[in-house]
Design a protein around this motif. Structure first.
Motif, PDB file in Angstrom:
ATOM      1  N   ALA A   1      51.277  41.201  39.285  1.00 55.50           N
ATOM      2  CA  ALA A   1      51.625  42.624  39.247  1.00 55.50           C
ATOM      3  C   ALA A   1      50.615  43.439  38.456  1.00 55.50           C
ATOM      4  O   ALA A   1      50.168  43.036  37.377  1.00 55.50           O
ATOM      5  CB  ALA A   1      53.018  42.803  38.622  1.00 55.50           C
ATOM      6  N   GLY A   2      50.237  44.590  39.020  1.00 54.48           N
ATOM      7  CA  GLY A   2      49.448  45.562  38.278  1.00 54.48           C
ATOM      8  C   GLY A   2      47.950  45.370  38.305  1.00 54.48           C
ATOM      9  O   GLY A   2      47.244  45.990  37.518  1.00 54.48           O
ATOM     10  N   ILE A   3      47.439  44.528  39.215  1.00 54.44           N
ATOM     11  CA  ILE A   3      45.990  44.318  39.258  1.00 54.44           C
ATOM     12  C   ILE A   3      45.423  44.818  40.586  1.00 54.44           C
ATOM     13  O   ILE A   3      46.130  44.933  41.582  1.00 54.44           O
ATOM     14  CB  ILE A   3      45.610  42.846  39.052  1.00 54.44           C
ATOM     15  N   THR A   4      44.117  45.097  40.599  1.00 53.82           N
ATOM     16  CA  THR A   4      43.386  45.433  41.815  1.00 53.82           C
ATOM     17  C   THR A   4      42.298  44.380  41.986  1.00 53.82           C
ATOM     18  O   THR A   4      41.372  44.303  41.177  1.00 53.82           O
ATOM     19  CB  THR A   4      42.744  46.829  41.715  1.00 53.82           C
ATOM     20  N   PRO A   5      42.392  43.529  43.034  1.00 51.03           N
ATOM     21  CA  PRO A   5      41.479  42.389  43.124  1.00 51.03           C
ATOM     22  C   PRO A   5      40.117  42.747  43.713  1.00 51.03           C
ATOM     23  O   PRO A   5      39.991  43.611  44.571  1.00 51.03           O
ATOM     24  CB  PRO A   5      42.222  41.440  44.065  1.00 51.03           C
ATOM     25  N   LYS A   6      39.094  42.052  43.232  1.00 48.97           N
ATOM     26  CA  LYS A   6      37.747  42.091  43.805  1.00 48.97           C
ATOM     27  C   LYS A   6      37.357  40.656  44.114  1.00 48.97           C
ATOM     28  O   LYS A   6      37.139  39.840  43.209  1.00 48.97           O
ATOM     29  CB  LYS A   6      36.764  42.715  42.807  1.00 48.97           C
ATOM     30  N   VAL A   7      37.287  40.337  45.405  1.00 47.35           N
ATOM     31  CA  VAL A   7      37.049  38.960  45.835  1.00 47.35           C
ATOM     32  C   VAL A   7      35.599  38.565  45.569  1.00 47.35           C
ATOM     33  O   VAL A   7      34.676  39.344  45.822  1.00 47.35           O
ATOM     34  CB  VAL A   7      37.380  38.792  47.331  1.00 47.35           C
ATOM     35  N   VAL A   8      35.393  37.340  45.091  1.00 48.18           N
ATOM     36  CA  VAL A   8      34.036  36.867  44.769  1.00 48.18           C
ATOM     37  C   VAL A   8      33.663  35.619  45.568  1.00 48.18           C
ATOM     38  O   VAL A   8      32.629  35.007  45.302  1.00 48.18           O
ATOM     39  CB  VAL A   8      33.890  36.586  43.256  1.00 48.18           C
ATOM     40  N   VAL A   9      34.484  35.234  46.558  1.00 50.61           N
ATOM     41  CA  VAL A   9      34.170  34.082  47.409  1.00 50.61           C
ATOM     42  C   VAL A   9      34.143  34.512  48.865  1.00 50.61           C
ATOM     43  O   VAL A   9      34.682  35.562  49.230  1.00 50.61           O
ATOM     44  CB  VAL A   9      35.198  32.940  47.217  1.00 50.61           C
TER      45      VAL A   9
ATOM     46  N   ASN B   1      40.026  41.164  38.332  1.00 46.83           N
ATOM     47  CA  ASN B   1      40.737  42.434  38.285  1.00 46.83           C
ATOM     48  C   ASN B   1      39.732  43.568  38.083  1.00 46.83           C
ATOM     49  O   ASN B   1      38.998  43.580  37.093  1.00 46.83           O
ATOM     50  CB  ASN B   1      41.759  42.407  37.142  1.00 46.83           C
ATOM     51  N   LYS B   2      39.693  44.518  39.010  1.00 45.93           N
ATOM     52  CA  LYS B   2      38.726  45.608  38.914  1.00 45.93           C
ATOM     53  C   LYS B   2      38.918  46.433  37.647  1.00 45.93           C
ATOM     54  O   LYS B   2      37.958  46.991  37.112  1.00 45.93           O
ATOM     55  CB  LYS B   2      38.845  46.528  40.138  1.00 45.93           C
ATOM     56  N   GLN B   3      40.159  46.546  37.150  1.00 48.92           N
ATOM     57  CA  GLN B   3      40.422  47.319  35.940  1.00 48.92           C
ATOM     58  C   GLN B   3      39.989  46.585  34.674  1.00 48.92           C
ATOM     59  O   GLN B   3      39.867  47.181  33.608  1.00 48.92           O
ATOM     60  CB  GLN B   3      41.913  47.676  35.835  1.00 48.92           C
ATOM     61  N   CYS B   4      39.798  45.281  34.794  1.00 48.63           N
ATOM     62  CA  CYS B   4      39.382  44.460  33.638  1.00 48.63           C
ATOM     63  C   CYS B   4      38.576  43.303  34.203  1.00 48.63           C
ATOM     64  O   CYS B   4      39.123  42.244  34.523  1.00 48.63           O
ATOM     65  CB  CYS B   4      40.612  43.966  32.862  1.00 48.63           C
ATOM     66  N   SER B   5      37.274  43.498  34.338  1.00 50.16           N
ATOM     67  CA  SER B   5      36.429  42.527  35.033  1.00 50.16           C
ATOM     68  C   SER B   5      36.408  41.164  34.343  1.00 50.16           C
ATOM     69  O   SER B   5      36.058  40.154  34.959  1.00 50.16           O
ATOM     70  CB  SER B   5      35.003  43.068  35.166  1.00 50.16           C
TER      71      SER B   5
END
Length: 266
Positions: free
Chosen positions: A40-48, A63-67
């Motif tokens: 809950a509460g994260i925005t994902p940035k895929v790295v694979v 998490n884009k908000q906390c790399s």
């Protein structure tokens, strides 16, 4: 002296039977899916990418908000799909698991010299920070906000719930490592909720912990109920909670330098 709290309200539903305390074996699933919506509460940035090989503990998104907050693969194997929905929303990352697991190795943590910041950084990079939940709202804790206290319940009063004492047998070293780590991170002893009458040495012998016994019907084992009776959350305050099995996963990471997501289910 252990504080004791007797709850007068609650209800134990009369369901017959209980989980047999025998560890069985089931065939491993072929495909494992990591679903960002489960956090809950994260925005994902895929790295694979599809076709890429990963180890258990290798990052698959952050998490884009906390790399610094990584989310890792629970198994080693091949990424077979990165499933997206509308507006390219990441729905899941599917991984075909190896028959023999290969773990990414991390540096083992020396808790005698570790600092709060170094421990937080290690858990963030190992993809285990999601285990730490923040109250109010029960979302992934913000590592930049210091908690008033850290709470762990060592029993579950829900119908047909597993026995945490059985689950923790033989894992005292891992549990102690996790408790010590969070006492360093928070600067306070970890609040441990015990079932009244429990004789588990894995729990009662913990150091850097403050114990409270709870007696009563369900939901006495609910960590939110325990927080309310021990040190209720007031406006502007934050507390952290961690499930016992997640504590064992974190403790194994601290002691052995691997991320092993294996857990027992009843």
């Amino acid at each position: 002296m252990v504080q004791k709290i007797k709850l007068k309200r609650g209800l134990d539903i009369a369901i017959s039977g209980k989980a047999t305390e025998v560890i069985g074996s089931n065939p491993q699933s072929e495909i494992f899916s990591v679903v960002p919506d489960h956090f809950a509460g994260i925005t994902p940035k895929v790295v694979v990418k599809e076709g890429e090989r990963v180890e258990a503990g290798s990052p698959v998104f952050y998490n884009k908000q906390c790399s610094e907050m990584q989310f890792v693969s629970p198994v080693s194997g091949e990424v077979v799909a990165v499933n997206r929905g509308e507006r390219r929303k990441v729905l899941s990352i599917d991984i075909r698991a190896d028959k023999e697991q290969v773990y990414k190795t991390f540096e083992k943590i020396n808790l005698d010299t570790a600092s709060s910041e170094s421990l937080k950084e290690a858990l963030l990079q190992a993809g285990l920070w999601w285990c730490v939940k923040q109250r109010p709202y029960d979302v992934i804790a913000n590592p930049a906000i210091a908690p008033k206290k850290v709470f762990v319940s060592t029993f579950d009063t829900a119908p047909l719930a597993p026995n945490y004492e059985f689950i923790a047998q033989g894992k005292a070293q891992h549990l102690q490592a996790a408790v010590t780590a969070f006492s360093i991170i928070s600067g306070k002893d970890v609040e441990i909720g015990l079932r009244a009458g429990s004789a588990s040495t894995e729990f009662r012998m913990l150091q850097h912990a403050h114990f409270t016994e709870f007696e009563g019907a369900h939901p006495a084992g609910n960590v939110g109920v325990q927080i309310h009776h021990v040190d209720a959350v007031n406006k502007g305050e934050v507390v952290w909670t961690i499930n016992l099995q997640d504590m064992l996963i974190i403790g194994k990471f601290l002691c052995e330098g691997i991320v092993d997501m294996t857990r027992l289910v009843a």
